[in-house]
Design a protein around this motif. Structure first.
Motif, PDB file in Angstrom:
ATOM      1  N   ALA A 160       0.844  -1.193   0.000  1.00 57.30           N
ATOM      2  CA  ALA A 160       0.000   0.000   0.000  1.00 57.30           C
ATOM      3  C   ALA A 160       0.879   1.242   0.000  1.00 57.30           C
ATOM      4  N   GLY A 161       0.382   2.304  -0.587  1.00 56.82           N
ATOM      5  CA  GLY A 161       1.129   3.556  -0.629  1.00 56.82           C
ATOM      6  C   GLY A 161       0.186   4.736  -0.612  1.00 56.82           C
ATOM      7  N   GLY A 162       0.669   5.868  -0.095  1.00 54.40           N
ATOM      8  CA  GLY A 162      -0.190   7.044  -0.026  1.00 54.40           C
ATOM      9  C   GLY A 162       0.536   8.251   0.504  1.00 54.40           C
ATOM     10  N   HIS A 163      -0.017   8.854   1.564  1.00 57.53           N
ATOM     11  CA  HIS A 163       0.483  10.133   2.065  1.00 57.53           C
ATOM     12  C   HIS A 163       1.795  10.014   2.826  1.00 57.53           C
ATOM     13  N   ASP A 164       2.242   8.806   3.136  1.00 61.06           N
ATOM     14  CA  ASP A 164       3.570   8.604   3.737  1.00 61.06           C
ATOM     15  C   ASP A 164       4.686   8.666   2.701  1.00 61.06           C
ATOM     16  N   ASN A 165       4.316   8.644   1.411  1.00 64.01           N
ATOM     17  CA  ASN A 165       5.288   8.667   0.307  1.00 64.01           C
ATOM     18  C   ASN A 165       6.172   7.432   0.280  1.00 64.01           C
ATOM     19  N   ASN A 166       5.767   6.372   0.984  1.00 65.00           N
ATOM     20  CA  ASN A 166       6.630   5.204   1.156  1.00 65.00           C
ATOM     21  C   ASN A 166       5.789   3.930   1.063  1.00 65.00           C
TER      22      ASN A 166
END
Length: 279
Positions: A160-166
């Motif tokens: 999964a990926g999103g607002h953590d940029n990771n």
């Protein structure tokens, strides 16, 4: 999956299930309604006759999606009490109490994973012969910010990926889903002092901050470069068949709002579970 139809999530609180009608020589759509707000994501069951949809009304819904003349006679996936005679009939409704950002079925369609805006990942078992229930959902609180996209890389592993940029790995440990390792090993970023930086590098830095993070000239100097490769939210994840062997993808690609496209090696299940707590 059979390339005979597709589904479109809509801001009009519905889903359009589209198929090609040979008699009319045209694509036609049938609406699946019942949502209270914008539909943000959809996912097809491997049978092609069940559609999952997630909405900003905080619900995940499964619908019948068999189209007469397109699909073969539907099997009783959820038992004799669920009829597939009517397209768009609701099979179940699961409350998540937060916007549903993205969802996907596992390769076998035995699990529906979805990510929500309250920084949680959820895993709904889809068992043959039984209607999925809200009580069977396993929810995992993420260690960071909410994820926007998810991708099954194996039956027991999700990235999964999103607002953590990771990109973050979630793996099934025994009967429980757990958050595992992050694919981007963040490192300290050494900032170049303005005194030693050339005028060209300063100008380029301003342009890069403006295009990747939306930082203007007035506040760019006070914003540090992030320690992750992606400098803004991850907006897409994908894999291709050539990267898959034995039911597991060895590589994925992510794209972000910073305009970057990054290739990532996918760790084995053992590597992904190194930091998992089995308690």
């Amino acid at each position: 999956k059979n390339e005979k139809k597709f589904a479109v999530a809509s801001g009009q609180s519905c889903v359009a299930v589209c198929h090609y009608e040979e008699e009319s020589n045209w694509w036609v759509s049938k609406l699946v309604e019942g949502f209270q707000s914008t539909v943000l994501t959809v996912a097809w069951h491997s049978s092609d006759i069940v559609l999952a949809a997630g909405s900003s009304d905080g619900t995940v819904r499964l619908f019948t999606a068999a189209v007469k003349g397109v699909d073969s006679k539907p099997s009783q996936i959820f038992g004799p009490d669920v009829s597939f005679k009517k397209m768009g009939a609701e099979i179940c409704c699961i409350n998540s109490n937060a916007w549903v950002q993205d969802m996907a079925f596992s390769p076998s369609s035995n699990v529906l994973a979805y990510t929500t805006q309250d920084s949680c990942m959820h895993f709904l078992p889809v068992v043959s012969g039984a209607v999925p229930t809200e009580e069977s959902v396993q929810s995992v609180r993420c260690s960071g910010l909410p994820h926007r996209r998810l991708l099954f890389v194996a039956e027991d592993t999700v990235v999964a990926g999103g607002h953590d940029n990771n990109p973050t790995v979630f793996a099934k440990a025994g009967e429980q889903w757990k958050e595992g390792m992050k694919l981007d090993a963040a490192k300290e970023v050494k900032q170049e002092s303005s005194a030693s930086a050339s005028s060209r590098s300063v100008a380029f830095k301003k342009f890069e901050m403006s295009s990747s993070q939306g930082i203007d000239d007035n506040n760019s100097a006070s914003v540090a470069v992030l320690p992750t490769i992606h400098q803004n939210s991850i907006s897409g994840l994908a894999a291709c068949e050539a990267w898959s062997s034995g039911g597991r993808s060895s590589k994925i690609v992510s794209v972000g709002l910073d305009g970057r496209l990054v290739f990532w090696p996918v760790p084995s299940l053992e590597e992904a579970m190194k930091n998992l707590s089995l308690s």
